[in-house]
Enzyme design. Structure first.
Site, PDB file in Angstrom:
ATOM      1  N   HIS A 232      -5.909  -8.192  -0.126  1.00  0.00           N
ATOM      2  CA  HIS A 232      -6.486  -6.512  -0.118  1.00  0.00           C
ATOM      3  C   HIS A 232      -5.463  -5.792  -1.295  1.00  0.00           C
ATOM      4  CE1 HIS A 232      -6.405  -6.587   4.034  1.00  0.00           C
ATOM      5  NE2 HIS A 232      -7.538  -6.213   3.776  1.00  0.00           N
TER       6      HIS A 232
ATOM      7  N   HIS B  64       0.684  -1.250  -0.241  1.00  0.00           N
ATOM      8  CA  HIS B  64       0.282  -0.321   0.132  1.00  0.00           C
ATOM      9  C   HIS B  64       0.763   0.968   0.156  1.00  0.00           C
ATOM     10  CE1 HIS B  64      -3.291  -2.282   0.511  1.00  0.00           C
ATOM     11  NE2 HIS B  64      -2.736  -2.877   1.117  1.00  0.00           N
TER      12      HIS B  64
ATOM     13  N   ASP C 237      -1.942 -10.970  -2.379  1.00  0.00           N
ATOM     14  CA  ASP C 237      -3.114 -10.315  -1.028  1.00  0.00           C
ATOM     15  C   ASP C 237      -4.838  -9.962  -1.129  1.00  0.00           C
ATOM     16  OD1 ASP C 237      -1.310  -9.294   1.433  1.00  0.00           O
ATOM     17  OD2 ASP C 237      -3.791  -8.228   0.897  1.00  0.00           O
TER      18      ASP C 237
ATOM     19  N   ASP D 124      -3.955 -12.747   4.167  1.00  0.00           N
ATOM     20  CA  ASP D 124      -5.381 -12.722   4.994  1.00  0.00           C
ATOM     21  C   ASP D 124      -5.923 -12.940   3.568  1.00  0.00           C
ATOM     22  OD1 ASP D 124      -3.983 -10.851   2.290  1.00  0.00           O
ATOM     23  OD2 ASP D 124      -4.314  -8.861   3.712  1.00  0.00           O
TER      24      ASP D 124
HETATM   25  C1  6XA Z   1      -7.592  -1.177   7.152  1.00  0.00           C
HETATM   26  C2  6XA Z   1      -6.849  -2.577   6.392  1.00  0.00           C
HETATM   27  C3  6XA Z   1      -5.677  -2.665   5.804  1.00  0.00           C
HETATM   28  C4  6XA Z   1      -5.085  -4.037   5.197  1.00  0.00           C
HETATM   29  C5  6XA Z   1      -4.092  -3.674   5.452  1.00  0.00           C
HETATM   30  C6  6XA Z   1      -3.433  -4.716   4.612  1.00  0.00           C
HETATM   31  N1  6XA Z   1      -7.081  -0.853   8.279  1.00  0.00           N
HETATM   32  N2  6XA Z   1      -2.964  -5.139   2.979  1.00  0.00           N
HETATM   33  O1  6XA Z   1      -3.079  -5.952   5.218  1.00  0.00           O
HETATM   34  O2  6XA Z   1      -2.698  -5.621   2.164  1.00  0.00           O
HETATM   35 ZN    ZN Z   2      -4.067  -7.405   2.752  1.00  0.00          ZN
END
Ligand code: 6XA
Ligand code: ZN
Length: 354
Positions: A211, A169, A209, A298
């Site tokens: 996300h 991110h 991932d 995740d």
């Molecule tokens: C909001 C969720 C952040 C996701 C982080 C993550 N606080 N990114 O696992 O791949």
């Molecule tokens: Zn993630």
């Protein structure tokens, strides 16, 4: 088990220096999900199965970082904690958490003097605490990604960067989503910068991932030499919300070098692995000479903040399928918050790959 070849793991021995206390969630500060135990479980499982060697990263100089991140952002990361404590010695006991941002219509060309404003300029959410050891941990994590890349450049079939905080991110000049330095992007750029002699002209990043890796996508969006493919929770309902839609296909010279496969909450392994097939075929069609995998687990059914239903055994198949792509591969650890299962799931990918 008998290894066909050993895989080197570069483990961030300084990762635990990044240990956030709280993140903002629905108006409340809740304990951080991104905890040191995540990486510890992966390390323990790697060692339990005797999968290759584990070593600390080699040190890389800042030129490898400025290949991806802006100098003013790196300078902010390196000095943020000292600036924070200089405001008030009592701040030493509190994490930095952003609370104001330069959103649409505001200026981002001027770095304000106000510390909170600087934090906002260089961040994207209030879920990512910056702590006393964040810079040291993130910097060593980048060294892990670069060291794994170096091993692959030297001829290893694959290498694993086992680090936290995660990276996908993080943008050219902002942190967010628990990420500070974009380890996968650093690896991809390092493959291109140092891989000429090895014939590496084009690199693919496959982000598995849960996300969408908004930082990675944005960094390479107009680049024809880096293909970014991501399979992730639909941003209409899932973090990071504001990027990751299927119609984002790259821009300018990079048009066609970005592939997003958003999937609904509840997606199971059958549907997910069809998306993986699609992404790998696109990477083959692109003609990548090397692969970087943003390896988040995740997508696991037990993940507390995500919505897919992959099972632990599925990750063995994921590793096998990644290896079948036949490319020199750098695996970079990203998300996964079902802490007790993260080790088995991540190491299943490594074992499947071998
Ligand atoms: C909001 C969720 C952040 C996701 C982080 C993550 N606080 N990114 O696992 O791949
Ligand atoms: Zn993630």
């Amino acid at each position: 088990m008998a290894l066909k070849y050993p895989m080197k793991t570069f483990y961030n021995h300084l990762h635990a220096q990044h240990q956030g206390k709280f993140e903002m969630f629905r108006g409340a500060l809740v304990p951080c999900y991104e905890v040191p135990a995540r990486a510890d479980h992966v390390l323990a499982e790697l060692q339990r199965r005797k999968l290759g060697t584990v070593q600390p990263p080699l040190p890389f100089d800042d030129a490898a970082l400025t290949a991806i991140h802006s100098p003013r952002y790196l300078n902010f990361l390196a000095t943020a904690w000292d600036q924070w404590v200089a405001l008030d010695p009592a701040n030493a006991e509190r994490d930095i958490l952003p609370s104001v941002w330069a959103t649409r219509t505001f200026r981002t060309d001027i770095e304000p003097d106000n510390f909170s404003a600087k934090v906002g300029l260089y961040s994207s959410d209030a879920g990512t605490p910056f702590t006393s050891g964040t810079w040291v941990a993130a910097r060593a994590g980048a060294d892990c990604a670069l060291s794994a890349t170096q091993a692959v450049l030297a001829g290893d079939r694959a290498a694993f960067a086992l680090s936290r905080p995660p990276g996908h991110h993080a943008g050219m000049d902002f942190f967010g989503g628990y990420c500070f330095l974009n380890n996968a992007a650093l690896a991809a750029q390092h493959l291109l910068n140092q891989g000429k002699a090895a014939g590496i002209k084009k690199v693919a990043i496959l982000d598995v991932d849960y996300h969408h890796g908004n930082g990675t996508q944005a960094i390479f969006y107009d680049r024809p030499d880096v293909f970014y493919a991501s399979i992730h929770g639909d941003p209409r309902t899932e973090f990071p919300f504001f990027l990751g839609y299927a119609d984002e296909m790259g821009a300018g010279a990079g048009l066609g070098a970005n592939l997003n496969i958003p999937l609904p909450r509840g997606t199971d392994f059958a549907r997910w692995s069809a998306a993986l097939e699609h992404a790998l075929q696109a990477i083959t069609h692109f003609g990548a000479d090397a692969l970087v995998v943003s390896l988040g687990v995740d997508t696991f059914e037990g993940d507390p903040i995500s919505g897919f239903t992959l099972k632990s055994a599925d990750y063995l198949a994921v590793g096998q399928r990644l290896a079948a792509a036949g490319l020199p591969t750098v695996l970079v650890f990203e998300g996964g918050y079902a802490v007790a299962d993260v080790g088995v799931n991540a190491v299943n990918v490594v074992e499947g790959f071998l």
